[in-house]
Enzyme design. Structure first.
Site, PDB file in Angstrom:
ATOM      1  N   ASP A 121       0.939  -1.245   0.102  1.00  0.00           N
ATOM      2  CA  ASP A 121      -0.048  -0.004  -0.226  1.00  0.00           C
ATOM      3  C   ASP A 121       0.725   1.393  -0.015  1.00  0.00           C
ATOM      4  O   ASP A 121       0.445   2.253   0.540  1.00  0.00           O
ATOM      5  CB  ASP A 121      -1.044  -0.123   1.164  1.00  0.00           C
TER       6      ASP A 121
ATOM      7  N   LYS B 125       1.931   2.219  -5.219  1.00  0.00           N
ATOM      8  CA  LYS B 125       2.482   1.458  -6.352  1.00  0.00           C
ATOM      9  C   LYS B 125       1.456   1.908  -7.612  1.00  0.00           C
ATOM     10  O   LYS B 125       1.902   2.179  -8.554  1.00  0.00           O
ATOM     11  CB  LYS B 125       2.448  -0.054  -6.203  1.00  0.00           C
TER      12      LYS B 125
ATOM     13  N   GLY C 157      -4.635  -4.408  -3.887  1.00  0.00           N
ATOM     14  CA  GLY C 157      -5.698  -3.458  -3.902  1.00  0.00           C
ATOM     15  C   GLY C 157      -4.715  -2.259  -4.340  1.00  0.00           C
ATOM     16  O   GLY C 157      -4.033  -1.616  -3.700  1.00  0.00           O
ATOM     17  N   HIS C 158      -5.004  -1.469  -5.738  1.00  0.00           N
ATOM     18  CA  HIS C 158      -4.142  -0.596  -5.897  1.00  0.00           C
ATOM     19  C   HIS C 158      -5.195   0.507  -6.368  1.00  0.00           C
ATOM     20  O   HIS C 158      -5.860   0.154  -7.557  1.00  0.00           O
ATOM     21  CB  HIS C 158      -3.272  -0.954  -7.273  1.00  0.00           C
ATOM     22  N   THR C 159      -5.036   1.356  -5.632  1.00  0.00           N
ATOM     23  CA  THR C 159      -5.932   2.793  -6.019  1.00  0.00           C
ATOM     24  C   THR C 159      -5.409   3.654  -6.802  1.00  0.00           C
ATOM     25  O   THR C 159      -4.389   4.212  -6.878  1.00  0.00           O
ATOM     26  CB  THR C 159      -6.609   3.213  -4.660  1.00  0.00           C
TER      27      THR C 159
ATOM     28  N   THR D 116      -5.835 -11.730   3.723  1.00  0.00           N
ATOM     29  CA  THR D 116      -7.041 -11.160   3.043  1.00  0.00           C
ATOM     30  C   THR D 116      -8.099 -12.019   2.809  1.00  0.00           C
ATOM     31  O   THR D 116      -9.236 -11.897   2.316  1.00  0.00           O
ATOM     32  CB  THR D 116      -6.654 -10.529   1.648  1.00  0.00           C
TER      33      THR D 116
ATOM     34  N   GLN E  14       1.968  -6.020  -3.180  1.00  0.00           N
ATOM     35  CA  GLN E  14       2.499  -6.124  -1.678  1.00  0.00           C
ATOM     36  C   GLN E  14       3.764  -5.518  -1.732  1.00  0.00           C
ATOM     37  O   GLN E  14       3.828  -4.393  -2.241  1.00  0.00           O
ATOM     38  CB  GLN E  14       2.602  -7.788  -1.318  1.00  0.00           C
TER      39      GLN E  14
ATOM     40  N   THR F  77       2.902 -12.450   2.745  1.00  0.00           N
ATOM     41  CA  THR F  77       2.135 -13.238   1.871  1.00  0.00           C
ATOM     42  C   THR F  77       3.016 -14.408   1.343  1.00  0.00           C
ATOM     43  O   THR F  77       4.133 -14.619   1.696  1.00  0.00           O
ATOM     44  CB  THR F  77       1.762 -12.333   0.479  1.00  0.00           C
TER      45      THR F  77
ATOM     46  N   ASP G  70       2.270  14.801   1.220  1.00  0.00           N
ATOM     47  CA  ASP G  70       1.407  15.560   1.769  1.00  0.00           C
ATOM     48  C   ASP G  70       0.777  15.145   2.868  1.00  0.00           C
ATOM     49  O   ASP G  70       0.396  16.099   3.730  1.00  0.00           O
ATOM     50  CB  ASP G  70       0.499  15.881   0.770  1.00  0.00           C
TER      51      ASP G  70
ATOM     52  N   THR H  14       2.697  13.816  -4.329  1.00  0.00           N
ATOM     53  CA  THR H  14       2.326  14.963  -3.443  1.00  0.00           C
ATOM     54  C   THR H  14       0.572  14.924  -3.112  1.00  0.00           C
ATOM     55  O   THR H  14       0.178  15.934  -2.987  1.00  0.00           O
ATOM     56  CB  THR H  14       2.754  16.168  -3.874  1.00  0.00           C
TER      57      THR H  14
END
Ligand code: GDP
Ligand code: IMO
Ligand code: MG
Length: 428
Positions: free
Chosen positions: A13, A16, A40-42, A129, A224, A239, A333, A414
């Site tokens: 997290d 990436k 989980g890549h946002t 998970t 990961q 993992t 930030d 940022t």
């Protein structure tokens, strides 16, 4: 630098997904090399938020080919859902997505075994998970796994499933006291998936090596993070795959001599989801404010992430096992508005100082972090794109990290959005 690996340098997290999305602009191919839909890549584009689990974050660019490599474990239902969702939102998937024939399939019994085995561990559970990742890799290593390519050969698929169910159903009955799995139900379900996925399946190692020979730009995406790596992480709280840069070679089928650079993604502080040691974890209001401000809640399970100060002991370990050629700092930030910021530079345990990450979990779990305290900044850094426009203390914080880790910082992020970033060194 045509072949570039992106690796999480902490416990996942790190951001990436955002960095892969940004760098994809100049990439011809983006390839995921390990893990599964535990990731989980946002990615935020303008005001739209995309959460990717299995498909490389490069898919949001319409001219990039995205590959799910042989090292990945694939839950076909989750993959089809992800494909469908992306298509619904206008993202081009057909023609842009290729899945390795040799990637292993997550089967319904893997999910059940994952949660049942966590339950039997009680307080000592890993906090997985619950996506069946570990049990799928167990079968891969035991050479009893069923691969994506088997979907194309119904009889071979049925035979492997039948053999596996003998063992699985024995465990269900005698160990977990749970109902048996039915061969026909699973067979029919997976043959349904085969119909949808058939057109995406190929020998991805051939495609990747051809692209390398043609001097195309390739981004190899790890999921990961280094401290979750099965060999180099905080075992057993890890993992079940090699998330480090070396995993890109085995997980895609390319030689180490073909990799030109390895970029470590470092969050400006540290987070972790699930159980396991975390020396710089904060249980106070600063940790809580990092979680709130940074939106530190799992993108896959929604669990609150544990938060703490930046730890350069683990980062030096990460740098060594990955051979980072550059570092990206994300979420700078989120540290805005702090009077002082702490950076962990060593650990102390029973009177001894540790500057290298102790591999003995008992030490890592019980050591006291030793901090260097630096001045924070009051100004807002969100969205700044020019390093010289950062507050002096923020510049010093970044330079300090660079000095402590001994690797050049190439990008500073940022904000969540694509353009909220400082590019210090172009990557392609
Ligand atoms: P990944 O698993 O490494 O891709 O990271 P996640 O997507 O799980 O978590 C990172 C979160 O931070 C996501 O919600 C990103 O949109 C967000 N993010 C990434 N970079 C920045 C940044 O520089 N600033 C802020 N405020 N958010 C960021
Ligand atoms: P991304 O790619 C953070 C953690 C789980 C658990 C451990 C084992 O988004 O950075 P597993 O289900 O893999 O067997 O769980 O690993 N974990 C992650 N933590 N980010 C991830 O992925 C993770 N994927 C797995 O919380 O502690
Ligand atoms: Mg994530």
């Amino acid at each position: 630098m045509p072949v570039l690996v992106i690796v999480g340098a902490q416990w996942g997290d790190e951001g990436k997904g955002k960095i892969v999305d940004v760098l994809t602009e100049k990439a011809d191919i983006v390839a995921r090399y390990q893990g599964g839909h535990n990731a989980g890549h946002t990615v935020v584009i303008n005001n739209s938020k995309f959460v990717l689990h299995l498909i490389p974050s490069g898919i949001l660019h319409k001219n990039t080919v995205c590959i799910i490599g042989n090292g990945v474990v694939v839950e076909p239902k989750a993959l089809i859902e992800e494909i469908t969702d992306l298509k619904k939102r206008g993202i081009k998937v057909s023609g842009n997505l290729i899945i390795s024939r040799n990637a292993h399939l997550i089967m319904p019994y893997h999910l059940i075994i994952d949660s049942a085995s966590e339950k039997t561990k009680g307080k000592k559970c890993i906090g997985t998970t619950g996506r069946g990742i570990g049990p799928t890799y167990v079968d891969k290593m035991a050479r009893t796994g069923i691969r994506v390519g088997d979907l194309l050969n119904p009889e071979a698929f049925r035979e492997k499933l039948r053999t596996n169910l003998r063992h699985v159903n024995f465990m269900m009955k005698n160990l977990y006291n749970m109902p048996a799995f039915k061969e026909k139900k699973i067979f029919d379900e997976y043959m349904g998936y085969a119909g949808t996925l058939r057109k995406y399946i190929a020998d991805t190692d051939v495609i990747i090596n051809k692209a390398i020979a043609e001097k195309k730009n390739l981004l190899l995406e790890g999921a990961q993070g280094t401290l979750l790596d099965i060999d180099h992480g905080t075992y057993p709280f890890v993992t079940s795959s090699n998330s480090i840069a070396g995993g890109a070679c085995t997980g895609l089928g390319i030689g180490p001599t073909k990799i030109n650079s390895v970029i470590g993604i470092v969050k400006a502080y540290t987070t972790r989801v699930g159980s396991g040691p975390f020396p710089t974890e904060l249980h106070d209001e600063i940790g809580a404010s990092m979680r709130e401000k940074g939106g530190e809640f799992g993108a896959t399970t929604g669990r609150p992430r544990r938060c703490g100060w930046l730890d350069t002991v683990i980062l030096k370990h990460s740098t060594a096992v990955n051979g980072f050629s550059g570092i990206v700092i994300t979420k700078l930030d989120i540290l805005d508005g702090l009077d002082t910021i702490k950076i962990c530079t060593s650990y102390r345990y029973k009177g001894k100082k540790y500057t290298d990450m102790p591999k003995d979990l008992a030490i890592l779990e019980n050591c006291t972090p030793v901090y260097e305290e630096v001045r924070g900044w009051r100004e807002n850094t969100r969205g700044i794109t020019d390093f010289r426009k950062l507050p002096g203390q923020a510049q010093s914080y970044i330079r300090k990290i660079e000095e402590l880790i001994g690797v050049k910082i190439v990008i500073v992020s940022t904000g969540q959005k694509r353009d909220e970033l400082i590019m210090l060194q172009e990557q392609f």
